[in-house]
Design a protein around this motif. Sequence first.
Motif, PDB file in Angstrom:
ATOM      1  N   GLY A 111      59.694  -3.869  32.781  1.00  0.00           N
ATOM      2  CA  GLY A 111      58.282  -4.544  33.178  1.00  0.00           C
ATOM      3  C   GLY A 111      57.997  -5.686  32.724  1.00  0.00           C
ATOM      4  O   GLY A 111      57.302  -6.440  33.710  1.00  0.00           O
ATOM      5  N   ILE A 112      58.385  -6.332  31.759  1.00  0.00           N
ATOM      6  CA  ILE A 112      57.986  -7.847  31.399  1.00  0.00           C
ATOM      7  C   ILE A 112      58.648  -8.685  32.546  1.00  0.00           C
ATOM      8  O   ILE A 112      58.353  -9.867  32.524  1.00  0.00           O
ATOM      9  N   LEU A 113      59.959  -8.204  33.091  1.00  0.00           N
ATOM     10  CA  LEU A 113      60.333  -9.139  34.071  1.00  0.00           C
ATOM     11  C   LEU A 113      59.407  -9.468  35.157  1.00  0.00           C
ATOM     12  O   LEU A 113      59.434 -10.457  35.847  1.00  0.00           O
ATOM     13  N   LEU A 222      60.100   1.932  51.494  1.00  0.00           N
ATOM     14  CA  LEU A 222      61.111   1.336  50.942  1.00  0.00           C
ATOM     15  C   LEU A 222      61.481   1.820  49.470  1.00  0.00           C
ATOM     16  O   LEU A 222      62.505   2.012  48.916  1.00  0.00           O
ATOM     17  N   GLY A 223      60.241   2.184  48.705  1.00  0.00           N
ATOM     18  CA  GLY A 223      60.518   2.659  47.260  1.00  0.00           C
ATOM     19  C   GLY A 223      61.142   4.010  47.107  1.00  0.00           C
ATOM     20  O   GLY A 223      62.014   4.102  46.436  1.00  0.00           O
ATOM     21  N   GLN A 224      61.112   4.782  48.233  1.00  0.00           N
ATOM     22  CA  GLN A 224      61.734   6.088  48.224  1.00  0.00           C
ATOM     23  C   GLN A 224      63.188   6.123  48.262  1.00  0.00           C
ATOM     24  O   GLN A 224      64.019   6.786  47.613  1.00  0.00           O
ATOM     25  N   ILE A 225      63.720   5.057  49.124  1.00  0.00           N
ATOM     26  CA  ILE A 225      65.196   4.842  49.383  1.00  0.00           C
ATOM     27  C   ILE A 225      65.704   4.188  47.998  1.00  0.00           C
ATOM     28  O   ILE A 225      66.996   4.850  47.554  1.00  0.00           O
ATOM     29  N   SER A 226      65.116   3.393  47.417  1.00  0.00           N
ATOM     30  CA  SER A 226      65.656   2.652  46.193  1.00  0.00           C
ATOM     31  C   SER A 226      65.636   3.555  45.132  1.00  0.00           C
ATOM     32  O   SER A 226      66.412   3.948  44.302  1.00  0.00           O
ATOM     33  N   LEU A 227      64.354   4.565  45.035  1.00  0.00           N
ATOM     34  CA  LEU A 227      64.317   5.431  43.841  1.00  0.00           C
ATOM     35  C   LEU A 227      65.413   6.579  43.911  1.00  0.00           C
ATOM     36  O   LEU A 227      66.084   6.945  42.978  1.00  0.00           O
ATOM     37  N   ALA A 228      65.656   6.954  45.200  1.00  0.00           N
ATOM     38  CA  ALA A 228      66.803   7.991  45.316  1.00  0.00           C
ATOM     39  C   ALA A 228      67.979   7.505  44.962  1.00  0.00           C
ATOM     40  O   ALA A 228      68.717   8.417  44.306  1.00  0.00           O
ATOM     41  N   SER A 229      68.336   6.129  45.244  1.00  0.00           N
ATOM     42  CA  SER A 229      69.594   5.557  45.185  1.00  0.00           C
ATOM     43  C   SER A 229      69.830   5.539  43.603  1.00  0.00           C
ATOM     44  O   SER A 229      70.708   5.816  42.925  1.00  0.00           O
ATOM     45  N   THR A 230      68.833   4.818  42.833  1.00  0.00           N
ATOM     46  CA  THR A 230      69.042   4.542  41.523  1.00  0.00           C
ATOM     47  C   THR A 230      69.082   6.059  40.740  1.00  0.00           C
ATOM     48  O   THR A 230      69.764   6.120  39.717  1.00  0.00           O
ATOM     49  N   MET A 330      69.158  -2.344  44.554  1.00  0.00           N
ATOM     50  CA  MET A 330      68.248  -1.289  44.567  1.00  0.00           C
ATOM     51  C   MET A 330      67.191  -1.139  43.326  1.00  0.00           C
ATOM     52  O   MET A 330      66.163  -0.699  43.374  1.00  0.00           O
ATOM     53  N   ASN A 331      67.732  -1.634  42.133  1.00  0.00           N
ATOM     54  CA  ASN A 331      66.862  -1.539  40.835  1.00  0.00           C
ATOM     55  C   ASN A 331      65.925  -2.570  41.227  1.00  0.00           C
ATOM     56  O   ASN A 331      64.547  -2.323  40.728  1.00  0.00           O
ATOM     57  N   ALA A 332      66.053  -3.661  41.682  1.00  0.00           N
ATOM     58  CA  ALA A 332      65.297  -4.732  41.982  1.00  0.00           C
ATOM     59  C   ALA A 332      64.182  -4.473  42.957  1.00  0.00           C
ATOM     60  O   ALA A 332      63.030  -4.634  42.639  1.00  0.00           O
ATOM     61  N   LEU A 333      64.490  -3.836  43.839  1.00  0.00           N
ATOM     62  CA  LEU A 333      63.843  -3.450  44.885  1.00  0.00           C
ATOM     63  C   LEU A 333      62.804  -2.484  44.395  1.00  0.00           C
ATOM     64  O   LEU A 333      61.675  -2.549  44.870  1.00  0.00           O
ATOM     65  N   LEU A 334      63.083  -1.510  43.639  1.00  0.00           N
ATOM     66  CA  LEU A 334      62.454  -0.378  42.897  1.00  0.00           C
ATOM     67  C   LEU A 334      61.588  -1.016  42.109  1.00  0.00           C
ATOM     68  O   LEU A 334      60.233  -0.521  42.183  1.00  0.00           O
ATOM     69  N   GLN A 335      61.960  -1.918  41.495  1.00  0.00           N
ATOM     70  CA  GLN A 335      60.723  -2.821  40.312  1.00  0.00           C
ATOM     71  C   GLN A 335      59.773  -3.289  41.192  1.00  0.00           C
ATOM     72  O   GLN A 335      58.513  -3.392  40.996  1.00  0.00           O
ATOM     73  N   HIS A 336      60.053  -4.044  42.264  1.00  0.00           N
ATOM     74  CA  HIS A 336      59.432  -4.762  43.102  1.00  0.00           C
ATOM     75  C   HIS A 336      58.209  -3.948  43.919  1.00  0.00           C
ATOM     76  O   HIS A 336      57.110  -4.170  43.679  1.00  0.00           O
TER      77      HIS A 336
END
Length: 420
Positions: A111-113, A222-230, A330-336
């Motif tokens: 979160g701090i990133l 977009l969030g659902q794709i990155s969340l499913a992948s990670t 995918m992790n970066a996209l999910l955080q974004h």
Amino acid sequence: MKRGFYTIMSAQFFSSLADNALFVVAVELLRTDGAPAWQAAALVPMFALFYVLLAPWVGAFADSLPKGRVMFYSNAVKALGCVLMLVGSHPLLAYGVVGLGAAAYSPAKYGILTELLPASRLVKANGWIEGLTIASIILGVVLGGQLVAPEMAELLLAGQWPGVELPAEGAILALIPVYLLAGWFNLHIPLTRTRRRPMPRNPLALLPDFRECNRRLWRDKLGQISLASTTLFWGVSGNLRYVVLAWAAAALGYGTTKAAALVGVVALGTASGAVFASLRIRLDRAPRVIPWGIGMGVLVMAMNLIDSIWVAVPFLVFMGALGGFLVVPMNALLQHRGHHLMGAGRSIAVQNFNEQLAILLMGAAYSAASSWGLSAFGAVTAFGATVTLVMWLIQRWYAWNLRTFREEMSRLKVIARRDK
């Protein structure tokens, strides 16, 4: 990168170093005590347990305090788990306490990133964090293997510490200062200007909030794709640490010390893939790495064909590289997306809930199957087939979103390209 980013990296390195060394040491402690094989396999889901149970609260807790302080408290809980192992608590229960500290640590760490850096640097920052984390996994599993080796065990037990009789117990004692060093770095993480969100007086009030955050992230196109992948990646790779230990024993005849080094080899490949992804993949193009996840699943199944260390090492490096190349974008996209939808701490808690629930369920299934006689080769096949099939389904899901929600997907990608 801002100076505070390097302090975060240092804190993460030493905390993760101790976590991964402790995993190997806990496996050896159970084997030394003559525990059945399913208990060693159960270490992974026990570590994930509090990620799932406390998910509605740890994200809000991370958003209510300076995140460096949250990370310090979390490392103190991990050190307490080490102490519990030394005073006679069952290793599974004590390792669960370490997982409790890790569950509180993760939302603050990631979160701090988003508080410290703009969106354009999130992939690069994740590449560095993941690369450094993987480096700590490499060194951690090797460190854990070396700490329980006969030569090192003799040195650790020479001090005749009260209650420390087994080599694994001496190794645990040596890891406590590593957690304390990580805590020292936590106290030097800079404050950010992000507004704190106080915890509600009634803890149960956070349950509807967490449910809404989880629903919001899964509905985001977009969030659902990155969340499913990670979720899939960490569910499999979290258990693959122990599967590789068991596979190395069955296929190559390795003990804990040598098998731990092979886990480090996989992590070495993941680090290289993570760094390469951070240099080559832009945030808005993160879903393009999905096919590499399918290839990773195929390689996992191909492990069963290997019976030579000379083939195993480059093979495991390449397999790990595919995983690193997949997870960082995918992790970066999910955080974004999570940061835009609900705030950093809460979004990471939702991510951890889903990913650790996958680890917990897969780990529990593997532990149960081990008690029923499933071999390491059967586990490798099952995990590899799962990755291949689910990543293919995620690829089809993303293509369907592009066709069906064209305007919404374009809008989200424009947001991902912006710096502010």
